[in-house]
Design an enzyme around this catalytic site. Structure first.
Site, PDB file in Angstrom:
ATOM      1  N   SER A  84      -1.738  26.928  -5.331  1.00 18.16           N
ATOM      2  CA  SER A  84      -1.424  28.330  -5.609  1.00 18.16           C
ATOM      3  C   SER A  84      -1.935  28.784  -6.964  1.00 18.16           C
ATOM      4  O   SER A  84      -1.982  29.986  -7.246  1.00 18.16           O
ATOM      5  CB  SER A  84       0.094  28.547  -5.537  1.00 18.16           C
ATOM      6  OG  SER A  84       0.583  28.144  -4.293  1.00 18.16           O
ATOM      7  N   LYS A 112       3.030  29.951   3.801  1.00 15.98           N
ATOM      8  CA  LYS A 112       2.221  29.494   2.677  1.00 15.98           C
ATOM      9  C   LYS A 112       0.734  29.500   3.035  1.00 15.98           C
ATOM     10  O   LYS A 112      -0.093  30.000   2.279  1.00 15.98           O
ATOM     11  CB  LYS A 112       2.644  28.088   2.250  1.00 15.98           C
ATOM     12  CG  LYS A 112       3.981  28.092   1.576  1.00 15.98           C
ATOM     13  CD  LYS A 112       4.211  26.794   0.830  1.00 15.98           C
ATOM     14  CE  LYS A 112       5.210  26.986  -0.279  1.00 15.98           C
ATOM     15  NZ  LYS A 112       4.664  27.582  -1.490  1.00 15.98           N
ATOM     16  N   SER A 151      13.594   6.378 -13.408  1.00 21.30           N
ATOM     17  CA  SER A 151      12.487   7.096 -14.036  1.00 21.30           C
ATOM     18  C   SER A 151      12.343   8.493 -13.438  1.00 21.30           C
ATOM     19  O   SER A 151      12.208   9.489 -14.149  1.00 21.30           O
ATOM     20  CB  SER A 151      11.197   6.294 -13.859  1.00 21.30           C
ATOM     21  OG  SER A 151      10.078   7.106 -14.090  1.00 21.30           O
ATOM     22  N   SER A 152      12.389   8.568 -12.101  1.00 26.22           N
ATOM     23  CA  SER A 152      12.219   9.866 -11.443  1.00 26.22           C
ATOM     24  C   SER A 152      13.348  10.818 -11.784  1.00 26.22           C
ATOM     25  O   SER A 152      13.125  12.013 -12.009  1.00 26.22           O
ATOM     26  CB  SER A 152      12.195   9.700  -9.920  1.00 26.22           C
ATOM     27  OG  SER A 152      11.031   9.083  -9.524  1.00 26.22           O
ATOM     28  N   HIS A 167      12.932  12.059   3.909  1.00 21.25           N
ATOM     29  CA  HIS A 167      12.284  13.317   4.284  1.00 21.25           C
ATOM     30  C   HIS A 167      12.141  14.264   3.107  1.00 21.25           C
ATOM     31  O   HIS A 167      11.047  14.751   2.850  1.00 21.25           O
ATOM     32  CB  HIS A 167      12.859  13.978   5.533  1.00 21.25           C
ATOM     33  CG  HIS A 167      11.811  14.904   6.065  1.00 21.25           C
ATOM     34  ND1 HIS A 167      10.750  14.454   6.806  1.00 21.25           N
ATOM     35  CD2 HIS A 167      11.557  16.193   5.785  1.00 21.25           C
ATOM     36  CE1 HIS A 167       9.909  15.462   6.998  1.00 21.25           C
ATOM     37  NE2 HIS A 167      10.379  16.526   6.403  1.00 21.25           N
ATOM     38  N   THR A 226       6.150  26.981   6.110  1.00 14.78           N
ATOM     39  CA  THR A 226       4.858  26.345   5.841  1.00 14.78           C
ATOM     40  C   THR A 226       3.728  27.260   6.294  1.00 14.78           C
ATOM     41  O   THR A 226       2.702  27.401   5.623  1.00 14.78           O
ATOM     42  CB  THR A 226       4.768  24.985   6.548  1.00 14.78           C
ATOM     43  OG1 THR A 226       5.973  24.274   6.321  1.00 14.78           O
ATOM     44  CG2 THR A 226       3.616  24.172   6.018  1.00 14.78           C
ATOM     45  N   ARG A 239       1.348   1.343  15.050  1.00 14.20           N
ATOM     46  CA  ARG A 239       0.987   1.172  13.647  1.00 14.20           C
ATOM     47  C   ARG A 239       1.448  -0.213  13.174  1.00 14.20           C
ATOM     48  O   ARG A 239       2.204  -0.892  13.857  1.00 14.20           O
ATOM     49  CB  ARG A 239       1.618   2.267  12.798  1.00 14.20           C
ATOM     50  CG  ARG A 239       3.130   2.253  12.806  1.00 14.20           C
ATOM     51  CD  ARG A 239       3.718   3.511  12.198  1.00 14.20           C
ATOM     52  NE  ARG A 239       3.663   3.472  10.743  1.00 14.20           N
ATOM     53  CZ  ARG A 239       4.513   4.153   9.958  1.00 14.20           C
ATOM     54  NH1 ARG A 239       5.447   4.905  10.480  1.00 14.20           N
ATOM     55  NH2 ARG A 239       4.405   4.085   8.650  1.00 14.20           N
ATOM     56  N   HIS A 282       0.843  -1.198   0.000  1.00  9.59           N
ATOM     57  CA  HIS A 282       0.000   0.000   0.000  1.00  9.59           C
ATOM     58  C   HIS A 282       0.878   1.248   0.000  1.00  9.59           C
ATOM     59  O   HIS A 282       0.701   2.152  -0.819  1.00  9.59           O
ATOM     60  CB  HIS A 282      -0.941  -0.012   1.210  1.00  9.59           C
ATOM     61  CG  HIS A 282      -1.601   1.313   1.481  1.00  9.59           C
ATOM     62  ND1 HIS A 282      -2.569   1.830   0.658  1.00  9.59           N
ATOM     63  CD2 HIS A 282      -1.416   2.227   2.464  1.00  9.59           C
ATOM     64  CE1 HIS A 282      -2.966   3.008   1.138  1.00  9.59           C
ATOM     65  NE2 HIS A 282      -2.262   3.279   2.223  1.00  9.59           N
ATOM     66  N   HIS A 284      14.358  13.256  12.520  1.00 10.78           N
ATOM     67  CA  HIS A 284      13.155  13.347  13.367  1.00 10.78           C
ATOM     68  C   HIS A 284      12.252  12.122  13.192  1.00 10.78           C
ATOM     69  O   HIS A 284      11.301  11.954  13.949  1.00 10.78           O
ATOM     70  CB  HIS A 284      12.388  14.660  13.150  1.00 10.78           C
ATOM     71  CG  HIS A 284      11.742  14.808  11.821  1.00 10.78           C
ATOM     72  ND1 HIS A 284      11.631  16.001  11.169  1.00 10.78           N
ATOM     73  CD2 HIS A 284      11.150  13.905  11.010  1.00 10.78           C
ATOM     74  CE1 HIS A 284      11.021  15.842  10.018  1.00 10.78           C
ATOM     75  NE2 HIS A 284      10.705  14.578   9.901  1.00 10.78           N
ATOM     76  N   HIS A 285      12.563  11.287  12.202  1.00 11.77           N
ATOM     77  CA  HIS A 285      11.845  10.010  12.092  1.00 11.77           C
ATOM     78  C   HIS A 285      12.459   8.961  13.007  1.00 11.77           C
ATOM     79  O   HIS A 285      12.005   7.829  13.047  1.00 11.77           O
ATOM     80  CB  HIS A 285      11.917   9.489  10.650  1.00 11.77           C
ATOM     81  CG  HIS A 285      11.272  10.409   9.662  1.00 11.77           C
ATOM     82  ND1 HIS A 285       9.950  10.305   9.301  1.00 11.77           N
ATOM     83  CD2 HIS A 285      11.752  11.464   8.969  1.00 11.77           C
ATOM     84  CE1 HIS A 285       9.659  11.252   8.421  1.00 11.77           C
ATOM     85  NE2 HIS A 285      10.738  11.970   8.210  1.00 11.77           N
ATOM     86  N   ASP A 304       7.272  21.848 -26.221  1.00 10.47           N
ATOM     87  CA  ASP A 304       7.238  20.500 -25.645  1.00 10.47           C
ATOM     88  C   ASP A 304       8.260  20.482 -24.513  1.00 10.47           C
ATOM     89  O   ASP A 304       8.864  21.505 -24.188  1.00 10.47           O
ATOM     90  CB  ASP A 304       7.578  19.428 -26.708  1.00 10.47           C
ATOM     91  CG  ASP A 304       6.985  18.058 -26.332  1.00 10.47           C
ATOM     92  OD1 ASP A 304       7.203  17.638 -25.190  1.00 10.47           O
ATOM     93  OD2 ASP A 304       6.297  17.454 -27.177  1.00 10.47           O
ATOM     94  N   GLU A 361      11.814  13.345   0.247  1.00  8.84           N
ATOM     95  CA  GLU A 361      10.783  12.667  -0.539  1.00  8.84           C
ATOM     96  C   GLU A 361       9.372  13.165  -0.192  1.00  8.84           C
ATOM     97  O   GLU A 361       8.557  13.375  -1.082  1.00  8.84           O
ATOM     98  CB  GLU A 361      10.890  11.152  -0.324  1.00  8.84           C
ATOM     99  CG  GLU A 361       9.693  10.333  -0.790  1.00  8.84           C
ATOM    100  CD  GLU A 361       9.507  10.325  -2.290  1.00  8.84           C
ATOM    101  OE1 GLU A 361      10.474  10.638  -2.999  1.00  8.84           O
ATOM    102  OE2 GLU A 361       8.394  10.018  -2.745  1.00  8.84           O
ATOM    103  N   TRP A 371       6.893   0.119   4.053  1.00 12.23           N
ATOM    104  CA  TRP A 371       7.424   0.872   2.907  1.00 12.23           C
ATOM    105  C   TRP A 371       8.755   1.518   3.261  1.00 12.23           C
ATOM    106  O   TRP A 371       9.504   1.920   2.372  1.00 12.23           O
ATOM    107  CB  TRP A 371       6.427   1.906   2.397  1.00 12.23           C
ATOM    108  CG  TRP A 371       6.493   3.239   3.074  1.00 12.23           C
ATOM    109  CD1 TRP A 371       5.857   3.572   4.236  1.00 12.23           C
ATOM    110  CD2 TRP A 371       7.209   4.402   2.666  1.00 12.23           C
ATOM    111  NE1 TRP A 371       6.153   4.862   4.569  1.00 12.23           N
ATOM    112  CE2 TRP A 371       6.984   5.404   3.622  1.00 12.23           C
ATOM    113  CE3 TRP A 371       8.039   4.707   1.579  1.00 12.23           C
ATOM    114  CZ2 TRP A 371       7.544   6.681   3.546  1.00 12.23           C
ATOM    115  CZ3 TRP A 371       8.600   5.988   1.510  1.00 12.23           C
ATOM    116  CH2 TRP A 371       8.347   6.959   2.477  1.00 12.23           C
ATOM    117  N   TYR A 383       8.552  16.009   0.863  1.00 16.31           N
ATOM    118  CA  TYR A 383       8.366  17.357   0.296  1.00 16.31           C
ATOM    119  C   TYR A 383       8.300  17.297  -1.216  1.00 16.31           C
ATOM    120  O   TYR A 383       7.654  18.130  -1.846  1.00 16.31           O
ATOM    121  CB  TYR A 383       9.469  18.299   0.780  1.00 16.31           C
ATOM    122  CG  TYR A 383       9.351  18.556   2.256  1.00 16.31           C
ATOM    123  CD1 TYR A 383       8.095  18.775   2.829  1.00 16.31           C
ATOM    124  CD2 TYR A 383      10.450  18.537   3.092  1.00 16.31           C
ATOM    125  CE1 TYR A 383       7.955  18.972   4.179  1.00 16.31           C
ATOM    126  CE2 TYR A 383      10.317  18.736   4.453  1.00 16.31           C
ATOM    127  CZ  TYR A 383       9.065  18.948   4.993  1.00 16.31           C
ATOM    128  OH  TYR A 383       8.928  19.129   6.338  1.00 16.31           O
TER     129      TYR A 383
END
Lengths: 525, 377
Positions: A262, A325, A163-164, A247, A322, A444, A70, A296-297, A99, A249, A135, A251
């Site tokens: 926006s 924004k 790819s990315s 991290h 943040t 979790r 998932h 922080h994780h 293009d 990632e 994950w 963002y």
């Protein structure tokens, strides 16, 4: 170089060989929606098992495969490709380019994705089952103790990374080189800005992820001990490397969403975006900070106290850009003349729920309190508020907003509004109670739970089924619009929409801006 | 046909089980009103401080937004203003949040420093995570360490819904950790296989158990009672089934318990020197099987995560190869080396049980002395 004015080729070869940014964008969007439904199906299995205490439907090992797939499918298959698809469709039209800068690479970066996910999904049928280590795939559960299918998982991650990176290089090259004359950086639409910054983040961190999985591969097959203390390695090293990727990632996922919001809020407020420049600086600020907050994780892995303090302060700082924004969006709405079509509803839903996710993020940044939150459902609630109500809501808003431009046909507005309200309610019924069970002590990634968590889990499952079902309504609405939607005659579609893409016909011709448009002298927004 | 009564029972369970749906973090205060740990109370207060700051900011932001949605809508015939920047406001909402953050960082820093203050512990306990149980070892100054495993005590019948779930479903163990009240206990936390995480919410301790490294945490529990928690780091299939239970008792009770523990270790050693009857071995073996083997090998030896034991070539073949698997485990698989985890009597009992239960009927009897001589080679 041949004929520049041909239309699309016929049949399957159009899609296989295409180098057209619109075709590739379309393929990315459909692919990501298919992955969204697949990842959603996995989530339905999870919520069905958690509907009641006790094991009913699946075995614990399979449950772990579901949570793992998932997460992987949603992050790498649904959300990231969907924003790449959006970038493909929109960036050339927004900056007045014919293009993408590297069209053949563009074709390749899409077409390696489906085999990668086919391989990842095929692990479900393999001996020992699919990856079941979450994950975040922490070693040594993902190395010494992993099922044999982990090797296929590693290969799939490598392909996604390639790819990315290709997609990002393409976006950077396009934005830097192909802007129409007069389209200075500070005149670019904010969506282009957020994607430019995101692309730099991707190029910086995807190789780090590739490094992490390569080290896993070496540990599993070639006798190294990067992540095994018995051979002089360190399992925590894996977490540092993973989150140094992970991290930024998150963002990478949320910055393009900021860009979408926006664009949409000003359109339906009929008022320019407030604080354009500060939005750009805030985005860059968030991106830079994202490199120095990863641990922080990992507050509970036993870091030295000085490390904990550094990562706590750095993480808290993210609240500043943040906050800027959120304040800018609210101020954009202030004294506008708002209407509430479906894209605006999803954008307001984003604003409210993302802000709640931001608050819980601030709470999680407080290291001593995180000792109680870490790896509980409180964290699950937090990141679904930013990932689903953040990224997915904004993506949904984007589809409703630009679909009439892309297809020249209008979706059913009533059905869109129903989709919003069912999604909004379903989402909150699913994830709000997860704050409660998490604080009350539910970890979790568990397939079964103590009885005091039963009521809220049942509620959560019901909400999830509602949210899941509402996406089928979305699918129907989009297909119905493409097939038989009311024709849009206006170029603008929405009377408050601003930007070069709205100067093109609806639908736009196969090739657009073959001669660069003239950018009028006017304040940027 | 479905068992209607069992279905009805499961349907009613959530209602009957626990009326209180806790919605917030453990306050660090017991139901009787006593402080459980000072640190727990401090962390709760910090959590609530940040929460209320967020609520105030949220009410402000959402209030302005909702008013705007009400007042500045096109259907009311308003003309949109065209302003799009204001340097003063933009500086203000950058600087003010920064100072609010400093206000949060100050109490957070002082609490964190306390969490990390592992000095002056009065006793130390080594906590080791295994797939899927905890081992507790009391480190004794005289080298007479007391060690035992703590396994999930909830029955498979409850988990698979054929029996009514008890009050402490999934939060009960066969042997809890016992610590004395008002004593600074240092936990040395590590793991044997994958990463686990040892968490007891009410005493505010959570620390990852990492193989090859030892983490420190501490607690001084001020209120006697039973505190329950769970593993909080995904550690494989049965991650959800390795609870932590801590009994906090008076110093006197603790001393008695410790003396009894040392006594029973001596009794086990004595038992290893005697011959047990088949029945004794089978009864003991079934208990050991249920605690240590069942999760992977199934209630009837049918297998699952692990290989089947019923009718297996190992359980019905030569005794040495059977003991080899039990004592030394199988490298590269989840099969652990139980020789280090179980006493010789228990290894003998469970091996006897596996060779005679599930229709294996080999008739073999394994004594502790056999295990000892096997280990000695």
């Amino acid at each position: 170089m041949g004929d520049h004015h041909h239309g699309p080729a016929k049949g399957l070869s159009r899609w296989l060989y295409t180098t057209n940014h619109k075709d590739i964008g379309t393929m990315y969007l459909w692919f990501s929606f298919a992955m969204f439904l697949l990842g959603g199906a996995f989530a339905m299995v999870i919520r069905a098992e958690l509907f009641q205490p006790g094991m009913q439907l699946v075995e614990p090992g399979f449950f772990n495969q579901m949570t793992t797939l998932h997460g992987l499918v949603m992050v790498f298959g649904a959300i990231m490709p969907s924003f790449v698809g959006l970038a493909n469709w929109l960036i050339p039209m927004m900056i007045g380019a014919p293009d993408m800068a590297l069209p053949r690479m563009n074709n390749w970066s899409f077409w390696i994705l489906p085999p990668a996910f086919l391989m990842l999904a095929s692990t479900l049928l393999m001996e020992g089952g699919a990856p079941a280590f979450g994950w975040t795939f922490y070693a040594p559960l993902s190395t010494t103790y992993a099922p044999p299918s982990v090797t296929f998982f590693i290969f799939a991650i490598h392909i996604l990374g390639v790819s990315s990176i290709m997609g990002s290089i393409n976006i950077i090259a396009t934005v830097m080189n192909m802007r129409a004359p007069g389209m200075t950086y500070m005149k670019m639409p904010l969506f282009v800005w957020t994607w430019l910054i995101t692309a730099f983040l991707l190029v910086a961190v995807m190789p780090v992820l590739a490094g992490a999985v390569t080290m896993m591969l070496m540990d599993i097959h070639f006798g190294t001990s990067f992540f095994s203390a018995a051979g002089g390695g360190d399992p925590v090293l894996f977490q540092h490397i993973f989150w140094f990727f992970g991290h930024p990632e998150v963002y990478i996922i949320i910055l393009p969403a900021f860009g979408v919001i926006s664009q949409i809020i000003p359109a339906f407020s009929r008022k320019p975006l407030f604080g354009y420049a500060s939005m750009v600086y805030a985005t860059a600020g968030i991106a830079i900070l994202s490199f120095v907050v990863w641990a922080h994780h990992m507050y509970t892995v036993g870091m030295p106290v000085a490390g904990e303090l550094f990562f706590m302060y750095a993480t808290m700082l993210i609240a500043v850009p943040t906050g800027v924004k959120v304040f800018n969006w609210v101020t954009t709405m202030w004294r506008g003349a708002m209407t509430f079509e479906t894209p605006m509803l999803f954008s307001i839903g984003f604003l409210v729920l993302f802000t709640i996710g931001g608050f819980t993020g601030l709470m999680l940044s407080i290291a001593p309190a995180d000792f109680q939150y870490h790896d509980t459902y409180f964290v699950v609630a937090h990141f679904h508020y930013v990932m689903v109500a953040g990224a997915v809501f904004s993506m949904t808003a984007a589809i409703y907003f630009w679909l009439p431009k892309w297809t020249g046909r209008m979706y059913n507005e009533t059905m869109g509004k129903v989709h919003f309200w069912v999604s909004f309610i379903g989402f909150n019924v699913t994830f709000f109670p997860q704050h409660f069970v998490g604080l009350a002590g539910m970890p979790r990634r568990i397939p079964d739970y103590a009885l005091q968590f039963a009521d809220f889990n049942m509620m959560s499952s019901i909400g999830a089924f509602i949210y899941g079902a509402s996406q089928l309504l979305f699918l129907y609405n989009v297909i119905a619009a493409i097939v038989a939607g009311e024709k849009v005659s206006d170029e603008k579609v929405w009377d408050g929409a601003e930007g070069l893409e709205w100067t093109l016909p609806s639908p736009p011709p196969y090739h657009t801006f073959e001669t660069p448009p003239k950018i009028e002298e006017q304040p940027a927004h | 046909m479905l068992n209607a009564r069992a279905l009805a029972a499961t349907a009613l369970l959530p209602l009957a089980a626990n009326a209180q749906n806790q919605v917030n973090m453990s306050t660090g205060i017991s139901e009787a009103g006593a402080v459980i740990t000072d640190l727990g109370v401090e962390i709760y207060d910090l959590h609530m401080l940040i929460f209320w700051i967020c609520v105030v900011i949220g009410v402000g932001v959402f209030g302005v937004m909702l008013y705007s949605i009400y007042a500045h809508r096109k259907s009311r015939g308003v003309e949109p203003s065209q302003f799009h920047e204001h340097t003063g406001v933009e500086i203000a909402w950058t600087v003010v949040p920064f100072f609010i953050l400093i206000g949060m960082a100050v109490p957070a820093t002082s609490t964190l420093l306390e969490v990390y203050d592992n000095d002056d512990a009065e006793m130390s306990i080594l906590v080791t995570g295994y797939q899927w149980k905890w081992k507790y070892e009391y480190l004794d100054a005289d080298g007479e360490n007391v060690a035992f495993f703590s396994n999930l005590a909830t029955s498979q019948e409850q988990i698979y819904n054929t029996d009514t779930k008890g009050e402490n479903y999934l939060l009960e163990v066969d042997e809890p950790l016992v610590i004395p009240v008002d004593t600074k206990v240092r936990f040395l936390i590590t793991a044997n296989d994958v990463i686990h995480s040892w968490w007891v919410p009410e005493i505010a301790v959570k620390r990852d158990a990492i193989p090859g490294f030892i983490n420190e945490a501490w607690s001084r529990v001020l209120a006697e009672g039973v505190y329950r928690g769970q593993c909080t780091e995904l550690c494989g299939s049965y991650h959800g089934f390795m609870p932590v239970v801590v009994h906090v008792v008076s110093q006197g009770e603790f001393d008695d318990w410790m003396a009894a523990k040392k006594g029973s270790a001596a009794a086990d050693a004595a038992l290893a020197a005697t011959e047990l009857s088949v029945d004794e071995l089978m009864v003991r073996g079934e208990d050991v099987y249920n605690a240590s083997c069942l999760a992977c090998h199934g209630a009837n030896g049918e297998g699952g995560l692990g290989n089947a034991i019923a009718g297996s070539a190992i359980a019905m073949g030569g005794l040495d190869s059977h003991l080899n698997v039990v004592v030394n485990g199988v490298a590269g698989t989840a099969m652990q080396a139980f020789g280090a985890q179980l006493s010789d009597v228990d290894v003998a009992a469970v091996t006897t049980y596996q060779r005679n239960a599930f229709g294996n009927n080999t008739g073999d009897v394994v004594q502790a002395s056999d295990v000892v001589s096997y280990k000695e080679g």
